[in-house]
Design a protein around this motif. Structure first.
Motif, PDB file in Angstrom:
ATOM      1  N   LYS A 162     -21.885 -54.545  -2.035  1.00  0.00           N
ATOM      2  CA  LYS A 162     -20.782 -55.006  -2.887  1.00  0.00           C
ATOM      3  C   LYS A 162     -21.060 -56.466  -3.241  1.00  0.00           C
ATOM      4  O   LYS A 162     -20.629 -57.391  -2.548  1.00  0.00           O
ATOM      5  N   TYR A 166     -21.146 -57.628 -11.097  1.00  0.00           N
ATOM      6  CA  TYR A 166     -20.497 -56.388 -11.548  1.00  0.00           C
ATOM      7  C   TYR A 166     -20.804 -56.086 -13.012  1.00  0.00           C
ATOM      8  O   TYR A 166     -20.107 -55.286 -13.633  1.00  0.00           O
ATOM      9  N   GLU A 196     -19.633 -43.435  -9.989  1.00  0.00           N
ATOM     10  CA  GLU A 196     -18.385 -44.059  -9.528  1.00  0.00           C
ATOM     11  C   GLU A 196     -17.763 -44.865 -10.657  1.00  0.00           C
ATOM     12  O   GLU A 196     -18.374 -45.057 -11.708  1.00  0.00           O
ATOM     13  N   ILE A 222     -14.410 -47.471   1.632  1.00  0.00           N
ATOM     14  CA  ILE A 222     -13.723 -47.262   2.910  1.00  0.00           C
ATOM     15  C   ILE A 222     -12.637 -46.194   2.702  1.00  0.00           C
ATOM     16  O   ILE A 222     -12.392 -45.368   3.580  1.00  0.00           O
ATOM     17  N   THR A 257     -10.492 -42.667  -5.450  1.00  0.00           N
ATOM     18  CA  THR A 257     -10.044 -43.397  -4.264  1.00  0.00           C
ATOM     19  C   THR A 257     -10.492 -44.849  -4.380  1.00  0.00           C
ATOM     20  O   THR A 257     -11.558 -45.140  -4.920  1.00  0.00           O
TER      21      THR A 257
HETATM   22  N1  PMP Z   1     -17.007 -48.436  -5.955  1.00  0.00           N
HETATM   23  C1  PMP Z   1     -17.040 -49.734  -6.338  1.00  0.00           C
HETATM   24  C2  PMP Z   1     -18.113 -50.189  -7.260  1.00  0.00           C
HETATM   25  C3  PMP Z   1     -16.071 -50.629  -5.844  1.00  0.00           C
HETATM   26  O1  PMP Z   1     -16.083 -51.920  -6.202  1.00  0.00           O
HETATM   27  C4  PMP Z   1     -15.061 -50.146  -4.983  1.00  0.00           C
HETATM   28  C5  PMP Z   1     -13.988 -51.076  -4.486  1.00  0.00           C
HETATM   29  N2  PMP Z   1     -14.401 -51.777  -3.353  1.00  0.00           N
HETATM   30  C6  PMP Z   1     -15.074 -48.790  -4.611  1.00  0.00           C
HETATM   31  C7  PMP Z   1     -16.065 -47.971  -5.126  1.00  0.00           C
HETATM   32  C8  PMP Z   1     -14.050 -48.240  -3.655  1.00  0.00           C
HETATM   33  O2  PMP Z   1     -14.267 -48.767  -2.375  1.00  0.00           O
HETATM   34  P1  PMP Z   1     -13.071 -48.972  -1.350  1.00  0.00           P
HETATM   35  O3  PMP Z   1     -12.462 -47.647  -1.127  1.00  0.00           O
HETATM   36  O4  PMP Z   1     -13.707 -49.531  -0.128  1.00  0.00           O
HETATM   37  O5  PMP Z   1     -12.125 -49.935  -2.005  1.00  0.00           O
END
Ligand code: PMP
Length: 307
Positions: A162, A166, A196, A222, A257
């Motif tokens: 992460k 972005y 995603e 998460i 999610t």
């Molecule tokens: N994919 C990306 C690219 C994200 O930035 C996020 C947010 N953190 C998620 C998926 C979802 O992750 P989480 O459930 O940990 O928020």
């Protein structure tokens, strides 16, 4: 100070200071190149959710980027808890925070600027969740558009980290929003499999079973992990698989999610409406289990903001 200034505080390189005092030098590499990592958990009625798991993921992102924040994960958890505590009195019964940690590699010093500090810049912050702006999604469902831009391949930059960069997700989201400004983007990976969204993971439901893209191609959310665990507890079959647009077109239900959304039903993808009620039965069951897990009726919390 402007009357409109907030009064929250944040952690900045060892001190807790008013947010407006968190100011980075313009040569910080996080600003110059996105050379930084972050993570975000959220609170439920003021309580942080899986903070330790988020901090562990954060440290994996930092290790991937070869950045040493100078604090141990346990210290990062303690700092996060303190920042939350120092901002908790601004929460009302209907609001909650994102609780985030950010570390950049620091300043690219030329050598003669006199920066006090050139190592990693460490910030821990509280951000009010956009509950009002997103409330409609829990009434109507999310409309997904699949943009032409593909998700960055793991061979180039792993989506499992992460990082502050972005741009791939932002450009794809702009493409989706150019078609429908209310839509959420879900990118395909380089092979044409569903990957995603800009800040969320996707799940499809078919014949009562739940399927989500393999973790290698996406950020392992998460919340995604929590849903996989809940499926196990509820006896709902759940697998990782390569999914494509055919799978999306023939799904019974789709949901997204994320930390902020928890579980949110999808209404349409590429202009094609999902069949059945919203949320569908599996999404509803998982949503109710998620609410029990976090001990907060997050759907009711969102819907309250529609008024
Ligand atoms: N994919 C990306 C690219 C994200 O930035 C996020 C947010 N953190 C998620 C998926 C979802 O992750 P989480 O459930 O940990 O928020």
């Amino acid at each position: 100070m402007s009357d409109r200034a907030n009064h929250r505080v944040a952690y900045f390189n060892g001190n807790i200071v008013p947010e407006r005092e968190v100011v980075l030098p313009f040569r910080d590499r996080g600003f110059k190149y996105g050379d930084a990592a972050f993570d975000m958990t959220r609170t439920f009625e003021g309580r942080p959710f899986k903070l330790k798991e988020h901090v562990e993921r954060f440290y994996r992102s930092l290790r991937y980027l070869r950045i040493d924040p100078g604090l141990s994960p346990a210290e990062m958890v303690a700092v996060s808890e303190e920042v939350l505590e120092r901002n908790a009195h601004f929460l009302t019964p209907d609001t909650d925070y994102w609780l985030g940690q950010r570390v950049s590699r620091g300043v690219d010093a030329v050598g003669d600027e006199g920066w006090d500090h050139t190592g990693p810049n460490v910030i821990v912050e509280c951000v009010p969740l956009p509950l009002k702006a997103r409330a409609r999604l829990f009434r109507d469902g999310i409309d997904i558009i699949v943009p032409p831009t593909r998700r960055t391949a793991p061979e180039a930059l792993s989506p499992r980290a992460k990082t502050h960069n972005y741009l791939n997700l932002i450009l794809a989201d702009l493409e989706a929003k150019a078609q429908d400004k209310e839509a959420w983007s879900v990118l395909l990976d380089a092979q044409g499999h569903l990957a995603e969204g800009i800040g969320s993971n996707i799940f499809i439901v078919r014949d009562g079973a739940v399927v989500t893209p393999h973790a290698r191609w996406v950020l392992p959310g998460i919340s995604r992990e929590s849903v996989i665990e809940l499926c196990g507890e509820l006896g709902i079959a759940c697998d990782e698989a390569d999914l494509d647009l055919y799978d999306a077109a023939t799904a019974d239900e789709i949901f997204m999610t994320s930390t902020s959304l928890c579980i949110c039903p999808v209404r349409s993808i590429g202009g094609r409406m999902l069949p059945g009620p919203l949320p569908g039965p599996v999404t509803r069951r998982l949503g109710e289990a998620y609410a029990r897990l976090v001990d907060c009726d997050f759907v009711a919390q969102y819907l309250k903001h529609l008024a």
